[in-house]
Design a protein around this motif. Structure first.
Motif: not given
Length: 288
Positions: A121-122, A150-153, A174
């Motif tokens: 992520g991020t 997944l954490d797109p942030n 994901t």
């Protein structure tokens, strides 16, 4: 084992209001926060990135080691540490300006894992060439049987159509996607992702999973700032999955009552983080 991929950086956080307020360095970066939070919660966790040999990078490495994070696949380079200059609003929320040219984490060479959880992520997913390597590692990890989270942030500076399409491709590998309510419109349809967890700010957390939809409220707390709140939620979720011994089939078979327990744990963990300045995530003993 849980493996977290991505950047470790230093947040420069205003110590008072006003555009020229003194800046206080704080260790951060979404993946760094997730990895350290998992270590503090007692999860078996490894961090894959590239850290600088400068003073900031040395502090980041030591903080991860202090939390029990495995850094055997996190080399050191002479490049500087990425910096994120924060601006805080009256409600404690933050926006960032990033300084990323030629920094260490952009040159990371991640390796896929063959089992467990692989968390991405991020910022690391928004900047080439590292982003392409992380995408390759995610796909290979999923093909090997690992559960990709997944954490797109998302940050406004990187919310381009190119990045949106990159993330849409990432969704194909994901299993668990964590979003904020503000990110859902940008990313588009996520109905093909098996599990989507949406943070609702002070209102709580919602999950959409094979069983259906559930939502829990957040505890009432005096907010110091919201830095690291979403990262705490991501860490708390994966900690719970791993602590329950869930493989992919077990994760997808969770029912509403089990999900409410997991989300309640995540909201309580995030409440501790927002009650303290910076991404100071809780230890397991603080959550009862």
């Amino acid at each position: 084992m849980i493996t977290v991929y991505g950047e470790a950086l230093v947040d420069l956080v205003p110590s008072a209001s006003g555009p020229l307020a003194p800046l206080t360095p704080a260790l951060g970066g979404g993946p760094f926060n997730v990895a350290r939070a998992l270590g503090r919660l007692g999860s078996p966790v490894a961090f894959q990135s590239r850290l600088s040999a400068d003073a900031f990078g040395t502090a980041l490495r030591q903080s991860l080691l202090d939390a029990g994070v495995d850094l055997s696949r996190c080399p050191t380079g002479d490049e500087p540490t990425t910096l994120a200059v924060a601006s805080l609003f009256d409600d404690g929320s933050a926006t960032y300006t990033f300084y990323v040219n030629g920094t260490a984490d952009r040159l990371a060479e991640p390796e896929p894992v063959s089992d467990g959880y692989a968390v991405f992520g991020t910022l690391s997913l928004a900047l080439e060439p590292g982003s392409l390597r992380y995408a390759e590692a995610a796909r290979a990890s999923a093909d090997n049987g690992a559960i990709v989270c997944l954490d797109p942030n998302l940050r406004p500076a990187f919310m381009s159509e190119k990045h949106r399409l990159f993330l849409r491709g990432f969704l194909e590998t994901t299993t668990v996607l964590k979003l904020s309510a503000e990110e859902t419109d940008f990313l588009g349809d996520t109905s093909h992702v098996p599990v989507v967890v949406t943070t609702l700010g002070g209102s709580g957390i919602r999950v959409r999973a094979p069983f259906g939809v559930a939502e829990v409220s957040a505890p009432s707390v005096q907010v110091a700032d919201t830095i690291g709140a979403g990262d705490t939620v991501m860490a708390a979720l994966v900690h719970q999955f791993d602590a329950r011994g869930l493989d992919r089939d077990g994760l997808l078979a969770l029912g509403e009552d089990e999900w409410r327990e997991i989300l309640d744990f995540a909201t309580r963990a995030a409440a501790v983080t927002v009650s303290r300045t910076g991404a100071d995530t809780p230890y397991l003993h603080e959550l009862g």
